[in-house]
Design an enzyme around this catalytic site. Sequence first.
Site, PDB file in Angstrom:
ATOM      1  N   ASP A  22     102.369  23.802 109.460  1.00 52.78           N
ATOM      2  CA  ASP A  22     101.819  22.932 108.437  1.00 52.78           C
ATOM      3  C   ASP A  22     101.128  21.759 109.146  1.00 52.78           C
ATOM      4  O   ASP A  22     101.435  21.456 110.296  1.00 52.78           O
ATOM      5  CB  ASP A  22     102.991  22.457 107.567  1.00 52.78           C
ATOM      6  CG  ASP A  22     102.580  21.480 106.504  1.00 52.78           C
ATOM      7  OD1 ASP A  22     101.474  21.647 105.941  1.00 52.78           O
ATOM      8  OD2 ASP A  22     103.356  20.549 106.231  1.00 52.78           O
ATOM      9  N   ARG A  23     100.179  21.125 108.474  1.00 57.45           N
ATOM     10  CA  ARG A  23      99.457  20.011 109.108  1.00 57.45           C
ATOM     11  C   ARG A  23     100.088  18.655 108.780  1.00 57.45           C
ATOM     12  O   ARG A  23     100.710  18.037 109.626  1.00 57.45           O
ATOM     13  CB  ARG A  23      97.976  20.029 108.654  1.00 57.45           C
ATOM     14  CG  ARG A  23      97.069  19.126 109.469  1.00 57.45           C
ATOM     15  CD  ARG A  23      95.675  18.949 108.843  1.00 57.45           C
ATOM     16  NE  ARG A  23      95.700  17.993 107.720  1.00 57.45           N
ATOM     17  CZ  ARG A  23      94.613  17.601 107.047  1.00 57.45           C
ATOM     18  NH1 ARG A  23      93.424  18.102 107.341  1.00 57.45           N
ATOM     19  NH2 ARG A  23      94.727  16.736 106.046  1.00 57.45           N
ATOM     20  N   ASP A  24      99.944  18.232 107.529  1.00 55.17           N
ATOM     21  CA  ASP A  24     100.340  16.865 107.169  1.00 55.17           C
ATOM     22  C   ASP A  24     101.859  16.688 107.195  1.00 55.17           C
ATOM     23  O   ASP A  24     102.599  17.456 106.587  1.00 55.17           O
ATOM     24  CB  ASP A  24      99.803  16.520 105.769  1.00 55.17           C
ATOM     25  CG  ASP A  24      98.280  16.625 105.711  1.00 55.17           C
ATOM     26  OD1 ASP A  24      97.624  16.209 106.683  1.00 55.17           O
ATOM     27  OD2 ASP A  24      97.756  17.134 104.694  1.00 55.17           O
ATOM     28  N   HIS A 105      92.653  24.977  96.953  1.00 58.59           N
ATOM     29  CA  HIS A 105      92.791  25.076  95.489  1.00 58.59           C
ATOM     30  C   HIS A 105      93.816  24.105  94.922  1.00 58.59           C
ATOM     31  O   HIS A 105      94.793  23.763  95.580  1.00 58.59           O
ATOM     32  CB  HIS A 105      93.193  26.508  95.112  1.00 58.59           C
ATOM     33  CG  HIS A 105      92.272  27.544  95.670  1.00 58.59           C
ATOM     34  ND1 HIS A 105      92.647  28.423  96.668  1.00 58.59           N
ATOM     35  CD2 HIS A 105      90.969  27.802  95.404  1.00 58.59           C
ATOM     36  CE1 HIS A 105      91.614  29.204  96.977  1.00 58.59           C
ATOM     37  NE2 HIS A 105      90.581  28.837  96.231  1.00 58.59           N
TER      38      HIS A 105
END
Length: 199
Positions: A22-24, A105
């Site tokens: 995951d990034r954040d 999305h």
Amino acid sequence: MALWKVHLSAPGQEPKRALFLDRDGVVNAERHYLSKPEDVEILPGVAEAMIKAREAGYWLVGVSNQSGLGRGRFTADQFHAVMIRFDQLLEEQGIFFDAFFYCPHAPEECCTCRKPKPGMLHEASEHLKWVPDGSWVIGDKKCDVALGRNAGFGGMLVRTGHGESNEEAVIQEFSEDKLVQVTDDLNAAVDFIVEQGRR
Ligand SMILES: [Mg+2]
Ligand SMILES: [Zn+2]
């Protein structure tokens, strides 16, 4: 679903295990709907952890829900500027993602790529050869853990970002599941996974 990038070294190699990050809140500091390149801050120990994982033979694949796009909280141009800064900061520390995917999305669009739906894992398979056995998703939310477990491999919650507030829900839903773990940060997560992968 959408591809941010695939590094040229990624395709065509032998299959490897993958770490889907995951990034954040995991790689960079959590900012509510991060939309400005100057707000990208790589968390301490992350580059070191990614280098360690690569040396241990794992693909590094980004999988990020970016509903801010679908919700109109930021534009595609702003997202791209953030990603360019993100890549640049990591490269300054000697590391890069083999591939990076994101879901643009909003939840109500009911797409097939918003985590914990597996669309981004399927898209990854089109770009690099990876084996589920021994692979992990590492994130700071329950949906990250669920993505890995729904696909039949590991789900790791880290306590950075939203991790602490997701910990109880993860433990409740996945108690006694050895392929669900909670660690303090990405560095601790990689240490655990690499050690377990040696056995
Ligand atoms: Mg996150
Ligand atoms: Zn999506």
